[in-house]
Motif scaffolding. Structure first.
Motif, mmCIF file in Angstrom:
data_model
loop_
_atom_site.group_PDB
_atom_site.id
_atom_site.type_symbol
_atom_site.label_atom_id
_atom_site.label_comp_id
_atom_site.label_asym_id
_atom_site.label_seq_id
_atom_site.Cartn_x
_atom_site.Cartn_y
_atom_site.Cartn_z
ATOM 1 N N GLY A 132 0.821 -1.202 0.000
ATOM 2 C CA GLY A 132 0.000 0.000 0.000
ATOM 3 C C GLY A 132 0.852 1.247 0.000
ATOM 4 O O GLY A 132 2.086 1.190 0.050
ATOM 5 N N PRO A 133 0.220 2.429 -0.046
ATOM 6 C CA PRO A 133 0.953 3.702 -0.127
ATOM 7 C C PRO A 133 1.619 4.050 1.200
ATOM 8 O O PRO A 133 0.971 4.565 2.109
ATOM 9 N N SER A 134 2.905 3.778 1.312
ATOM 10 C CA SER A 134 3.537 3.853 2.638
ATOM 11 C C SER A 134 5.034 4.118 2.530
ATOM 12 O O SER A 134 5.834 3.192 2.653
ATOM 13 N N HIS A 135 5.411 5.350 2.313
ATOM 14 C CA HIS A 135 6.830 5.684 2.279
ATOM 15 C C HIS A 135 7.432 5.569 3.675
ATOM 16 O O HIS A 135 6.859 6.063 4.657
ATOM 17 N N ALA A 136 8.593 4.941 3.744
ATOM 18 C CA ALA A 136 9.278 4.760 5.026
ATOM 19 C C ALA A 136 9.542 6.094 5.713
ATOM 20 O O ALA A 136 9.438 6.210 6.938
ATOM 21 N N GLU A 137 9.895 7.106 4.925
ATOM 22 C CA GLU A 137 10.232 8.417 5.482
ATOM 23 C C GLU A 137 9.060 9.015 6.259
ATOM 24 O O GLU A 137 9.261 9.775 7.217
ATOM 25 N N GLU A 138 7.832 8.692 5.860
ATOM 26 C CA GLU A 138 6.650 9.221 6.538
ATOM 27 C C GLU A 138 6.175 8.308 7.660
ATOM 28 O O GLU A 138 5.796 8.778 8.735
ATOM 29 N N VAL A 139 6.210 7.001 7.428
ATOM 30 C CA VAL A 139 5.835 6.054 8.494
ATOM 31 C C VAL A 139 6.771 6.227 9.688
ATOM 32 O O VAL A 139 6.342 6.166 10.844
ATOM 33 N N GLY A 140 8.047 6.503 9.415
ATOM 34 C CA GLY A 140 9.019 6.705 10.479
ATOM 35 C C GLY A 140 8.760 7.948 11.309
ATOM 36 O O GLY A 140 9.294 8.084 12.418
#
Length: 334
Positions: A132-140
């Protein structure tokens, strides 16, 4: 739960942090000892996720210890490495351990999806995929995110859902494992194409056209192979496609921009500094389109750019001057 995250790239790091914050017992295995030492001493992974504070998360460099007494193994390694890694560690994993894959790709040599590789090597272990739409930079950074988890076993999917869900990270279940895996892999092709359009100096109109025709194209292959059309309209499909086509967090889009500016594929991959899954997936998808006799013009032209030296501008011209067609074609009548 007792969970091991295997692989210390940006996505593995973000997921390990998420699971630790969810109060699971997390063992974070990273091959690179320098990164392990930095995480344990400075609570940072400056190489892959430099702007994220990892809090109390710790890492380790001992694979045997990492695999002892666990309930779930989160595989955060590239598609091209999955088979080798799983083969190397298969004798150290109990049959009850859930194998959860984070990679988004299709193996070049076999055209196997990750679930098929896992079933071949660890046939008794339950398998699930998170996409799904989930960039590591934002989830972090705890930016609200929604993803899908899929497994052939609905109880396993729900177990993963509950393990990962938080007030910042919403997890939906989707029973269409084939569709979720194909969405995750194939959307990277369209993101590469969108990046190339940007690198060529084209505008929003071009990106929107590529994304719209792209989701149609990859869903055609998906439906032909047995996936559900609804999956391509959901988080794993159009959701992930939107974010990878428009965000500079996307490695595939960034690589496409460089290629569109005339930089060689190998050099573009090197400049990104992490695996660009879409480059290899384009080859797999091209072979699958021939195997299943599905017309995938964007994929075909991107394959020619990446593997046959076609000029990106010529690829765009060829796509724009194809035979005129109806927009609403056969797939939407199924």
């Amino acid at each position: 739960m007792k969970i091991t995250v295997y692989g210390g790239g940006s996505w593995g790091t973000a997921i390990a942090r998420l699971l630790a914050n969810n109060k699971h017992e997390v063992k974070f295995y990273i091959r690179n000892k320098d990164i392990v030492d930095e995480i344990n001493s400075k609570h940072k992974n400056s190489k892959y996720l430099p702007d994220v504070d990892l809090g109390d998360l710790t890492a380790l460099n001992d694979p045997d210890r990492a695999l002892e007494d666990i309930d779930m193994l989160v595989m955060a390694v590239p598609t091209s490495a999955f088979r080798k890694v799983l083969t190397n560690i298969k004798d150290k994993i109990d049959k009850k351990v859930i194998i959860l894959n984070l990679a988004k790709g299709i193996e070049n040599e076999s055209l196997d999806r990750i679930s098929e590789i896992s079933k071949e090597i660890l046939p008794d272990n339950p398998f699930a995929v998170l996409s799904g739409p989930s960039h590591a930079e934002e989830v972090g950074k705890d930016i609200p995110t929604a993803v899908a988890v899929s497994s052939e076993n609905s109880d396993v999917a729900k177990e993963v859902q509950h393990a990962f869900a938080s007030k910042y990270f919403r997890v939906y279940t989707n029973p269409d494992l084939l569709g979720v895996e194909l969405c995750g892999a194939l959307k990277n092709i369209i993101a590469l194409a969108a990046g190339m359009a940007d690198g060529l100096g084209f505008g929003d109109n071009t990106i929107a056209a590529l994304a719209t025709r792209g989701i149609y194209e990859i869903s055609k292959l998906g439906v032909k192979t047995g996936a559900k059309m609804q999956t391509f309209n959901g988080l794993a499909g159009i959701g992930d496609l939107i974010v990878t086509c428009t965000s500079m967090h996307s490695r595939n889009r960034r690589a496409g921009v460089l290629i569109g500016k005339g930089i060689a594929v190998e050099e573009a991959n090197k400049q990104i500094g992490q695996v660009v899954e879409g480059i290899k997936t384009t080859k797999s998808a091209y072979e699958l389109s021939k195997k299943y006799d599905v017309s995938m013009p964007i994929t075909a032209k991107l394959y020619e750019v990446l593997y046959e030296g076609l000029d990106p501008k010529e690829a765009v011209t060829s796509l724009m001057t194809r035979e005129y067609k109806e927009e609403i074609e056969e797939i939407f009548l199924i």
